[in-house]
Design a protein around this motif. Structure first.
Motif, short mmCIF file in Angstrom:
data_model
loop_
_atom_site.label_atom_id
_atom_site.label_comp_id
_atom_site.label_asym_id
_atom_site.label_seq_id
_atom_site.Cartn_x
_atom_site.Cartn_y
_atom_site.Cartn_z
N LYS A 162 -25.81 54.97 24.83
CA LYS A 162 -26.38 53.65 25.11
C LYS A 162 -25.27 52.66 25.46
CE LYS A 162 -28.83 49.82 22.85
NZ LYS A 162 -29.44 49.32 21.59
N MET A 163 -24.16 52.71 24.73
CA MET A 163 -23.04 51.81 25.01
C MET A 163 -22.42 52.12 26.37
SD MET A 163 -22.63 49.65 22.46
CE MET A 163 -20.91 49.17 22.32
N PHE A 164 -22.25 53.40 26.70
CA PHE A 164 -21.72 53.77 28.01
C PHE A 164 -22.62 53.22 29.12
CE2 PHE A 164 -19.41 57.73 26.28
CZ PHE A 164 -18.22 57.02 26.20
N PHE A 165 -23.92 53.39 28.96
CA PHE A 165 -24.85 52.91 29.97
C PHE A 165 -24.80 51.39 30.09
CE2 PHE A 165 -29.09 51.44 31.26
CZ PHE A 165 -29.22 52.10 32.47
N ALA A 166 -24.78 50.71 28.94
CA ALA A 166 -24.76 49.24 28.95
C ALA A 166 -23.51 48.72 29.66
CB ALA A 166 -24.82 48.71 27.52
N PHE A 167 -22.34 49.26 29.32
CA PHE A 167 -21.11 48.77 29.93
C PHE A 167 -20.99 49.24 31.38
CE2 PHE A 167 -20.03 47.79 25.61
CZ PHE A 167 -19.16 46.71 25.70
N GLY A 168 -21.47 50.46 31.67
CA GLY A 168 -21.44 50.93 33.05
C GLY A 168 -22.28 50.06 33.96
N VAL A 169 -23.49 49.71 33.51
CA VAL A 169 -24.36 48.84 34.31
C VAL A 169 -23.79 47.42 34.38
CG1 VAL A 169 -26.64 47.77 34.40
CG2 VAL A 169 -26.43 50.20 33.85
N ALA A 170 -23.25 46.93 33.27
CA ALA A 170 -22.69 45.58 33.27
C ALA A 170 -21.54 45.45 34.27
CB ALA A 170 -22.20 45.22 31.87
N PHE A 171 -20.76 46.51 34.43
CA PHE A 171 -19.64 46.47 35.35
C PHE A 171 -20.08 46.54 36.82
CE2 PHE A 171 -15.27 46.97 33.41
CZ PHE A 171 -15.65 46.51 32.16
N GLU A 172 -21.39 46.71 37.05
CA GLU A 172 -21.92 46.71 38.41
C GLU A 172 -22.24 45.29 38.90
OE1 GLU A 172 -22.16 49.35 40.35
OE2 GLU A 172 -21.52 50.75 38.78
N ILE A 173 -21.99 44.30 38.06
CA ILE A 173 -22.34 42.93 38.41
C ILE A 173 -21.70 42.48 39.74
CG2 ILE A 173 -21.95 40.51 37.74
CD1 ILE A 173 -22.65 41.28 34.91
N PRO A 174 -20.43 42.80 40.04
CA PRO A 174 -19.90 42.38 41.34
C PRO A 174 -20.69 42.95 42.51
CG PRO A 174 -18.12 43.03 39.88
CD PRO A 174 -19.39 43.42 39.19
N ILE A 175 -21.14 44.20 42.39
CA ILE A 175 -21.92 44.81 43.47
C ILE A 175 -23.25 44.08 43.63
CG2 ILE A 175 -22.98 46.93 44.30
CD1 ILE A 175 -19.95 47.03 44.20
N ALA A 176 -23.93 43.81 42.51
CA ALA A 176 -25.20 43.10 42.57
C ALA A 176 -25.01 41.71 43.17
CB ALA A 176 -25.82 43.00 41.18
N THR A 177 -23.93 41.04 42.79
CA THR A 177 -23.67 39.70 43.31
C THR A 177 -23.44 39.73 44.81
OG1 THR A 177 -22.65 39.11 41.19
CG2 THR A 177 -22.21 37.67 43.06
N VAL A 178 -22.64 40.68 45.28
CA VAL A 178 -22.37 40.80 46.71
C VAL A 178 -23.65 41.10 47.49
CG1 VAL A 178 -21.20 42.20 48.47
CG2 VAL A 178 -19.96 41.48 46.42
N LEU A 179 -24.49 41.98 46.95
CA LEU A 179 -25.73 42.31 47.64
C LEU A 179 -26.68 41.11 47.71
CD1 LEU A 179 -26.46 45.90 46.23
CD2 LEU A 179 -25.67 45.28 48.53
N LEU A 180 -26.74 40.33 46.64
CA LEU A 180 -27.58 39.13 46.66
C LEU A 180 -27.12 38.15 47.74
CD1 LEU A 180 -28.03 38.43 42.83
CD2 LEU A 180 -29.80 39.15 44.44
N ILE A 181 -25.80 38.06 47.92
CA ILE A 181 -25.26 37.15 48.92
C ILE A 181 -25.50 37.69 50.32
CG2 ILE A 181 -23.12 36.17 49.83
CD1 ILE A 181 -22.12 36.05 46.90
N LEU A 182 -25.27 39.00 50.51
CA LEU A 182 -25.41 39.59 51.85
C LEU A 182 -26.85 39.58 52.33
CD1 LEU A 182 -22.97 42.65 51.73
CD2 LEU A 182 -22.65 40.44 52.88
N THR A 183 -27.79 39.75 51.41
CA THR A 183 -29.20 39.76 51.81
C THR A 183 -29.77 38.37 51.99
OG1 THR A 183 -29.82 39.95 49.45
CG2 THR A 183 -29.68 41.99 50.73
N GLY A 184 -28.99 37.35 51.71
CA GLY A 184 -29.43 35.98 51.91
C GLY A 184 -30.29 35.42 50.79
#
Length: 245
Positions: free
Chosen positions: A154-176
């Motif tokens: 559970k901790m691996f999954f939580a931190f692994g997903v949390a570290f994806e925040i830059p990708i999610a942020t970039v995608l939100l910006i690129l999609t407008g």
């Protein structure tokens, strides 16, 4: 390509993904017990002398290493899985989309691995040190191997997903959906949200909550920076679309 050929191509790619996981599992399973010992080392090293981990279920000594080997196989096969996914979607992308899509896929894998490594090498020693030190005197600490595995996964999954925040942020910006300026203006709310998510995804102690929330905030700021760069890259490829200042 006709729809049927697309479906056949997708089936072939999925079969290759499953085969990659099976091959990794076949290579990893013989070392499952050693792998579990390595995974449990952060906790076992902090247990008082004479105390150890136990199996409260008769099947736990078999199923806990088996489950761990399967999860590690999925982790190990992620590069192959993403390559097959990329091979399926790449023909339908424009050139400027390909220049951004592959780096995003590759970076997402690296960030997920980085999140899991951060949890193991930084968070686990602090969290387990806190838990083993705070218990009442005279109480034997005998963690169950299955419960421990569920906790660390559970901790691996939580931190692994949390570290994806830059990708999610970039995608939100690129999609407008949003802009770097809007995200920067919402920074106070994001900081609060990071601590709320840290509270929900980690054990009820301030150490692990903070250790998840602070990196999430930092990664959010990194995502804004790279979102600006990616948006300018798209604007350069499409001169009609203005770049953010």
């Amino acid at each position: 390509m006709p729809l049927v050929e697309h479906l056949l191509e997708l089936r072939n790619r999925l079969l290759k993904m499953v085969l990659a996981v099976i091959v990794c599992f076949a290579a990893i399973y013989p070392f499952a017990n050693d792998l579990y010992l390595w995974l449990s080392e952060p906790l076992r090293a902090l247990l008082p002398e004479g105390q150890t981990m136990i199996a409260t279920d008769v099947t736990s000594p078999f199923f806990a290493p088996l489950k761990l080997a399967l999860v590690v196989s999925l982790f190990a096969a992620i590069p192959v899985v993403l390559y097959q996914l990329w091979s399926f979607i790449a023909p339908g992308l424009y050139a400027h989309e390909k220049r951004l899509a592959f780096p995003l896929l590759f970076t997402s894998v690296i960030l997920f691995y980085a999140g899991a490594a951060f949890a193991y090498f930084v968070v686990f020693p602090l969290v387990f040190g806190f838990f083993t030190a705070i218990g009442p005197e005279g109480i034997l600490e005998l963690p169950d191997i299955s419960s421990y595995l569920d906790f660390v996964l559970k901790m691996f999954f939580a931190f692994g997903v949390a570290f994806e925040i830059p990708i999610a942020t970039v995608l939100l910006i690129l999609t407008g959906i949003t802009t770097p300026q809007d995200l920067a203006a919402k920074r106070p709310y994001v900081v609060v949200a990071c601590f709320v998510i840290g509270m929900l995804l980690t054990p009820p102690d301030i150490i692990s909550q903070t250790m998840l929330a602070v990196p999430m905030w930092i990664l959010f700021e990194i995502g804004i920076i790279f979102g600006r760069l990616a948006r300018r890259e798209v604007a350069d490829a499409n001169p009609d679309e203005p770049a953010d200042e």
